[in-house]
Design a protein around this motif. Sequence first.
Motif, mmCIF file in Angstrom:
data_model
loop_
_atom_site.group_PDB
_atom_site.id
_atom_site.type_symbol
_atom_site.label_atom_id
_atom_site.label_comp_id
_atom_site.label_asym_id
_atom_site.label_seq_id
_atom_site.Cartn_x
_atom_site.Cartn_y
_atom_site.Cartn_z
ATOM 1 N N PHE A 84 -6.806 -4.322 -25.861
ATOM 2 C CA PHE A 84 -5.933 -3.517 -26.705
ATOM 3 C C PHE A 84 -6.663 -2.290 -27.233
ATOM 4 O O PHE A 84 -7.883 -2.306 -27.415
ATOM 5 C CB PHE A 84 -5.407 -4.350 -27.871
ATOM 6 N N ALA A 85 -5.887 -1.238 -27.500
ATOM 7 C CA ALA A 85 -6.381 0.045 -27.992
ATOM 8 C C ALA A 85 -7.403 0.672 -27.048
ATOM 9 O O ALA A 85 -8.129 1.588 -27.437
ATOM 10 C CB ALA A 85 -6.977 -0.090 -29.401
ATOM 11 N N LYS A 86 -7.483 0.158 -25.826
ATOM 12 C CA LYS A 86 -8.382 0.688 -24.787
ATOM 13 C C LYS A 86 -9.835 0.746 -25.268
ATOM 14 O O LYS A 86 -10.590 1.646 -24.886
ATOM 15 C CB LYS A 86 -7.914 2.071 -24.338
ATOM 16 N N LEU A 87 -10.220 -0.228 -26.077
ATOM 17 C CA LEU A 87 -11.572 -0.217 -26.637
ATOM 18 C C LEU A 87 -12.611 -0.737 -25.656
ATOM 19 O O LEU A 87 -13.797 -0.426 -25.776
ATOM 20 C CB LEU A 87 -11.611 -1.055 -27.921
ATOM 21 N N ARG A 117 -7.065 7.345 -40.870
ATOM 22 C CA ARG A 117 -7.443 7.477 -39.467
ATOM 23 C C ARG A 117 -8.016 8.855 -39.130
ATOM 24 O O ARG A 117 -8.764 8.993 -38.155
ATOM 25 C CB ARG A 117 -6.279 7.123 -38.543
ATOM 26 N N LYS A 122 -12.478 4.564 -36.910
ATOM 27 C CA LYS A 122 -12.441 3.100 -36.794
ATOM 28 C C LYS A 122 -11.157 2.529 -37.387
ATOM 29 O O LYS A 122 -10.638 1.526 -36.897
ATOM 30 C CB LYS A 122 -13.657 2.476 -37.493
ATOM 31 N N GLN A 125 -8.494 3.023 -34.818
ATOM 32 C CA GLN A 125 -8.634 2.036 -33.749
ATOM 33 C C GLN A 125 -8.036 0.691 -34.168
ATOM 34 O O GLN A 125 -7.383 0.014 -33.365
ATOM 35 C CB GLN A 125 -10.109 1.864 -33.391
ATOM 36 N N LYS A 126 -8.246 0.326 -35.402
ATOM 37 C CA LYS A 126 -7.685 -0.930 -35.905
ATOM 38 C C LYS A 126 -6.165 -0.902 -35.871
ATOM 39 O O LYS A 126 -5.521 -1.851 -35.400
ATOM 40 C CB LYS A 126 -8.191 -1.186 -37.332
ATOM 41 N N ASP A 128 -4.273 0.980 -34.065
ATOM 42 C CA ASP A 128 -3.830 1.020 -32.669
ATOM 43 C C ASP A 128 -3.918 -0.366 -32.027
ATOM 44 O O ASP A 128 -3.055 -0.741 -31.224
ATOM 45 C CB ASP A 128 -4.672 2.018 -31.869
ATOM 46 N N TYR A 129 -4.948 -1.102 -32.385
ATOM 47 C CA TYR A 129 -5.125 -2.446 -31.833
ATOM 48 C C TYR A 129 -3.973 -3.360 -32.253
ATOM 49 O O TYR A 129 -3.374 -4.060 -31.429
ATOM 50 C CB TYR A 129 -6.463 -3.022 -32.315
ATOM 51 N N ASP A 132 -0.802 -2.469 -30.530
ATOM 52 C CA ASP A 132 -0.752 -2.992 -29.163
ATOM 53 C C ASP A 132 -0.441 -4.487 -29.146
ATOM 54 O O ASP A 132 0.212 -4.975 -28.211
ATOM 55 C CB ASP A 132 -2.076 -2.714 -28.444
#
Length: 262
Positions: A84-87, A117, A122, A125-126, A128-129, A132
Motif C-alpha cells: 500500500f501507498a507504493k512504499l 502532509r 511521513k 504516507q500514513k 495514503d496507506y 489504500d
Amino acid sequence: MPVTLATWNINSVRLRAGLVTELLRQEAPDILCLQECKSPVDKIPLEIFHNIGYRHIAARGEKGYNGVAILSKLPMEDAGDLNFAKLGQARHVAGRLEDGTVIHNFYVPAGGDVPDREKNPKFGQKLDYVADMQKHFGADRPHRSILVGDLNIAPREDDVWSHKQLLKVVSHTPVETEALNAAQEAGGWVDVTRQDIPDGQLYSWWSYRSPDWNAADKGRRLDHIWATPDLASGASGSRILREVRGWEKPSDHAPVFATFDI
C-alpha cells in the motif's frame, strides 16, 4: 474449534526473542502476529519458535526497519502481501489456515510527529496507506478474515488517555481516526476488541519517554484485532496483557488477544 490469536508490536524480534518465547510459553496462543520485527526474514530466530510448537510462518522483513511475521501452531500457508501507498516496505503479510480463514497482519506507518502532509511527508504516507486499505477491502470485501496489527491510530475517545489533549497529536487526529473508521467500514470489519470490551479506557501502547509509564498511564490503543462479521460473531475473550509492558527490556506495546470459533 476455538482458536486464540494475539498481535504484538515486538520492536525487534531478535532483541526480544526471549520475550516472544516467554509469551508463547505462558499464554500459548495458536497464532501470534508480530510487527516491527526489524529483521530480514532469514535472520528471525525461527528455530526457537519452531522448537516450542510454532512450525508455520509467514513473514516479510527488511534490515533494521518495519517487518511483520505470523507464527502459527496450526497449519498455515503464506497468502502473500500488499504494497500500500507504493512504499515497498515490509508492512503486511497474510496467512491462510486450512479451513480458508485468512489472517492479515499490518504495520501501518507511524506518520512522524507533525500532523501535516505538506510539512511532514511521513504523515502523508500514513494517510495514503490507510486510504489504500479502504480502497482494497472496499473493492473486494473479505469474508472469513481477521485483520490485526499495529495500525498506529487510536480511533475512539476512550482509546487515549486524553481525547482533548491528543486531538493534534499524530495517532489521534481527526483526519487519521476518520480514515481508519472509513477503512474499517469499507471492509465490513468488526472491531473485536471493542465488541468484547465496549466501554472504558483501553490502551495497548505506553511511551518509552514516560519515566513511570504504569503510574502515569498515558496510553493509547494502537494495536487492533478486526474480523469479518462471519468470524466476529463467534469471537470472545478479548484482552490486552498490560503486564507484559512491564517485563524487563520490553516493547512499548502490549499484546492484544482474542479467541475465535473457527
